[in-house]
Design a protein around this motif. Structure first.
Motif, PDB file in Angstrom:
ATOM      1  N   ILE A 172      24.826  48.911  23.766  1.00  0.00           N
ATOM      2  CA  ILE A 172      24.299  47.792  24.553  1.00  0.00           C
ATOM      3  C   ILE A 172      25.090  46.502  24.310  1.00  0.00           C
ATOM      4  CG2 ILE A 172      22.299  46.302  24.940  1.00  0.00           C
ATOM      5  CD1 ILE A 172      20.525  48.741  24.587  1.00  0.00           C
ATOM      6  N   PRO A 173      25.335  46.081  23.049  1.00  0.00           N
ATOM      7  CA  PRO A 173      26.208  44.903  22.861  1.00  0.00           C
ATOM      8  C   PRO A 173      27.607  45.111  23.426  1.00  0.00           C
ATOM      9  CG  PRO A 173      24.985  45.387  20.852  1.00  0.00           C
ATOM     10  CD  PRO A 173      24.775  46.548  21.775  1.00  0.00           C
ATOM     11  N   GLY A 174      28.115  46.351  23.345  1.00  0.00           N
ATOM     12  CA  GLY A 174      29.438  46.630  23.898  1.00  0.00           C
ATOM     13  C   GLY A 174      29.475  46.424  25.401  1.00  0.00           C
ATOM     14  N   MET A 175      28.425  46.893  26.086  1.00  0.00           N
ATOM     15  CA  MET A 175      28.341  46.668  27.529  1.00  0.00           C
ATOM     16  C   MET A 175      28.184  45.188  27.850  1.00  0.00           C
ATOM     17  SD  MET A 175      26.098  49.856  29.013  1.00  0.00           S
ATOM     18  CE  MET A 175      26.845  51.487  29.209  1.00  0.00           C
ATOM     19  N   GLY A 176      27.418  44.501  27.019  1.00  0.00           N
ATOM     20  CA  GLY A 176      27.278  43.055  27.212  1.00  0.00           C
ATOM     21  C   GLY A 176      28.615  42.347  27.090  1.00  0.00           C
ATOM     22  N   LEU A 177      29.441  42.799  26.136  1.00  0.00           N
ATOM     23  CA  LEU A 177      30.776  42.218  25.974  1.00  0.00           C
ATOM     24  C   LEU A 177      31.632  42.480  27.207  1.00  0.00           C
ATOM     25  CD1 LEU A 177      32.797  40.786  24.116  1.00  0.00           C
ATOM     26  CD2 LEU A 177      33.411  43.029  23.182  1.00  0.00           C
ATOM     27  N   GLY A 178      31.480  43.660  27.805  1.00  0.00           N
ATOM     28  CA  GLY A 178      32.225  43.967  29.025  1.00  0.00           C
ATOM     29  C   GLY A 178      31.826  43.057  30.176  1.00  0.00           C
ATOM     30  N   ILE A 179      30.528  42.795  30.310  1.00  0.00           N
ATOM     31  CA  ILE A 179      30.051  41.909  31.376  1.00  0.00           C
ATOM     32  C   ILE A 179      30.547  40.486  31.146  1.00  0.00           C
ATOM     33  CG2 ILE A 179      27.983  40.912  32.443  1.00  0.00           C
ATOM     34  CD1 ILE A 179      26.564  43.577  31.759  1.00  0.00           C
ATOM     35  N   VAL A 180      30.535  40.043  29.885  1.00  0.00           N
ATOM     36  CA  VAL A 180      31.059  38.710  29.550  1.00  0.00           C
ATOM     37  C   VAL A 180      32.544  38.622  29.885  1.00  0.00           C
ATOM     38  CG1 VAL A 180      31.552  37.135  27.635  1.00  0.00           C
ATOM     39  CG2 VAL A 180      29.309  38.210  27.802  1.00  0.00           C
ATOM     40  N   THR A 181      33.271  39.702  29.635  1.00  0.00           N
ATOM     41  CA  THR A 181      34.701  39.731  29.992  1.00  0.00           C
ATOM     42  C   THR A 181      34.889  39.530  31.491  1.00  0.00           C
ATOM     43  OG1 THR A 181      35.195  41.234  28.152  1.00  0.00           O
ATOM     44  CG2 THR A 181      36.798  41.135  29.956  1.00  0.00           C
ATOM     45  N   GLY A 182      34.061  40.217  32.285  1.00  0.00           N
ATOM     46  CA  GLY A 182      34.132  40.034  33.729  1.00  0.00           C
ATOM     47  C   GLY A 182      33.810  38.606  34.143  1.00  0.00           C
ATOM     48  N   ALA A 183      32.778  38.027  33.519  1.00  0.00           N
ATOM     49  CA  ALA A 183      32.398  36.643  33.831  1.00  0.00           C
ATOM     50  C   ALA A 183      33.522  35.680  33.470  1.00  0.00           C
ATOM     51  CB  ALA A 183      31.117  36.277  33.087  1.00  0.00           C
ATOM     52  N   ALA A 184      34.201  35.933  32.344  1.00  0.00           N
ATOM     53  CA  ALA A 184      35.310  35.064  31.929  1.00  0.00           C
ATOM     54  C   ALA A 184      36.457  35.121  32.935  1.00  0.00           C
ATOM     55  CB  ALA A 184      35.798  35.481  30.542  1.00  0.00           C
ATOM     56  N   CYS A 185      36.759  36.328  33.420  1.00  0.00           N
ATOM     57  CA  CYS A 185      37.812  36.456  34.439  1.00  0.00           C
ATOM     58  C   CYS A 185      37.431  35.689  35.702  1.00  0.00           C
ATOM     59  CB  CYS A 185      38.034  37.926  34.774  1.00  0.00           C
ATOM     60  SG  CYS A 185      38.779  38.904  33.450  1.00  0.00           S
ATOM     61  N   GLY A 186      36.155  35.785  36.098  1.00  0.00           N
ATOM     62  CA  GLY A 186      35.689  35.054  37.273  1.00  0.00           C
ATOM     63  C   GLY A 186      35.760  33.556  37.077  1.00  0.00           C
ATOM     64  N   ALA A 187      35.379  33.095  35.882  1.00  0.00           N
ATOM     65  CA  ALA A 187      35.433  31.656  35.598  1.00  0.00           C
ATOM     66  C   ALA A 187      36.870  31.147  35.649  1.00  0.00           C
ATOM     67  CB  ALA A 187      34.812  31.379  34.228  1.00  0.00           C
ATOM     68  N   ILE A 188      37.799  31.940  35.128  1.00  0.00           N
ATOM     69  CA  ILE A 188      39.220  31.549  35.190  1.00  0.00           C
ATOM     70  C   ILE A 188      39.671  31.459  36.644  1.00  0.00           C
ATOM     71  CG2 ILE A 188      41.570  32.308  34.651  1.00  0.00           C
ATOM     72  CD1 ILE A 188      40.390  33.543  32.066  1.00  0.00           C
ATOM     73  N   ASN A 189      39.250  32.416  37.465  1.00  0.00           N
ATOM     74  CA  ASN A 189      39.563  32.351  38.900  1.00  0.00           C
ATOM     75  C   ASN A 189      39.072  31.036  39.492  1.00  0.00           C
ATOM     76  OD1 ASN A 189      40.879  34.791  39.356  1.00  0.00           O
ATOM     77  ND2 ASN A 189      38.987  35.914  39.702  1.00  0.00           N
TER      78      ASN A 189
END
Length: 337
Positions: free
Chosen positions: A100-117
């Motif tokens: 579950i924390p690992g999946m949360g880290l994956g979602i945060v990674t996606g959010a970070a990429c979106g924020a950079i965009n």
């Protein structure tokens, strides 16, 4: 354009979007009826659940894409961000992190990429097409580099629960000792899609950030003069798109029970197609989560029906491409009128 003219234009476009949504519903019904004649198994419970599973990933991507398109932008990076998010999760779990924390880290990674965009688009004044195209290449390259282009497997049974689990599954033990599935249950991804869609619709229609997204897409300068923080609104929309791409990655990789760095290729086109088919305007300012869900199911039913009819994957790509061109053409006619 004056504020009055902008308001009138938006009302006309909303009316056109409503008609577009109705036509999308009619198209979905016609597809279901047509495919029910081509294969007797199309209306089976198992096939219906298969459509739900296939549509869940497209639907999650389409929700984020809709918010971006409403602002007048586009996000070409969601397929690659999906893959990168899955890779980060897979590597984290391999390193000993719980699922579950690992999946949360994956979602945060996606959010970070979106924020950079969003920051590149708003701060560096680079067009969304070019900015997200660059992120698409960066995210895909990172996913392949981190894994050596090899899949990450043996992540444990718990990793597959999100993509393969279901509610209300009924299994009966037979006299021979083997289990028999009476009802396969409602897949977790379908329930997750419903929850996220309801939340997205609530945000767009009831929350301030949703109203700001609509106003920025309708007339950015008028929104700025009205006190809307355009930069924050756009960054929020792209961050949401990235986070949902990460969530879609969790669902897809969990279904496979393996992290594939090559997954998600061309998924951004399915997401854009779902949003536009559902009534979102590439000019910005118009769109709805419900419409995008209808569009996602049109794509899902079309792919499923063509598969059951034995249509080759290459012909399917041609048909989906024609559908996308038709939807964009209708959008252009609607905007001209």
């Amino acid at each position: 354009m004056s504020d009055v003219q902008a308001s009138r234009s938006r009302r006309l476009r909303l009316g056109g979007a409503s008609l577009h949504k109705l036509s999308a519903v009619a198209t979905l019904v016609l597809l279901i009826v047509a495919f029910s004649f081509t294969s007797p198994a199309f209306f089976s419970v198992n096939n219906g659940l298969t459509v739900l599973l296939q549509t869940a990933v497209i639907g999650l991507l389409a929700i984020g894409m809709t918010m971006v398109i409403i602002t007048g932008g586009i996000d070409l990076s969601v397929g690659s961000v999906l893959a990168l998010s899955g890779v980060v999760t897979g590597l984290a779990i391999k390193a000993g992190m719980p699922v579950i924390p690992g999946m949360g880290l994956g979602i945060v990674t996606g959010a970070a990429c979106g924020a950079i965009n969003g920051l590149i688009i708003t701060k560096m004044r680079i067009t969304p097409f070019v900015a997200t195209l660059g992120m698409m290449m960066i995210a895909r390259g990172l996913a392949l580099q981190l894994t050596g282009a090899a899949p990450i497997s043996r992540l444990g049974d718990s990793f597959g629960q999100l993509g393969n689990g279901s509610f209300f599954r009924v299994v009966e033990m037979q006299a021979n000792g083997f289990p028999k599935v009476i009802f396969p249950g409602i897949p977790y991804p379908a329930v997750l899609l419903l929850v996220v869609a309801l939340l997205g619709a609530y945000i767009l229609s009831r929350r301030q950030i949703g109203r700001h997204i609509l106003s920025v897409g309708s007339h950015e300068e008028a929104a700025r003069l009205s006190g809307v923080n355009v930069t924050r609104t756009k960054v929020w929309a792209y961050t949401a798109s990235g986070a949902l791409a990460g969530l879609a990655g969790m669902v897809l990789m969990s279904r496979l029970v393996t992290v594939q760095p090559n997954e998600g290729v061309m998924y951004e086109l399915d997401a854009i197609a779902a949003a536009v088919i559902g009534g979102a305007s590439l000019m910005g300012g118009v769109g709805s989560i419900s419409g995008s869900m209808i569009g996602a199911f049109i794509i899902g039913v079309l792919r499923n029906g063509l598969n059951m009819a034995g249509t080759s994957a290459f012909i399917q790509q041609i048909i989906i491409g024609i559908v996308v061109i038709g939807a964009v053409y209708i959008d252009q006619i609607r905007n001209r009128n």
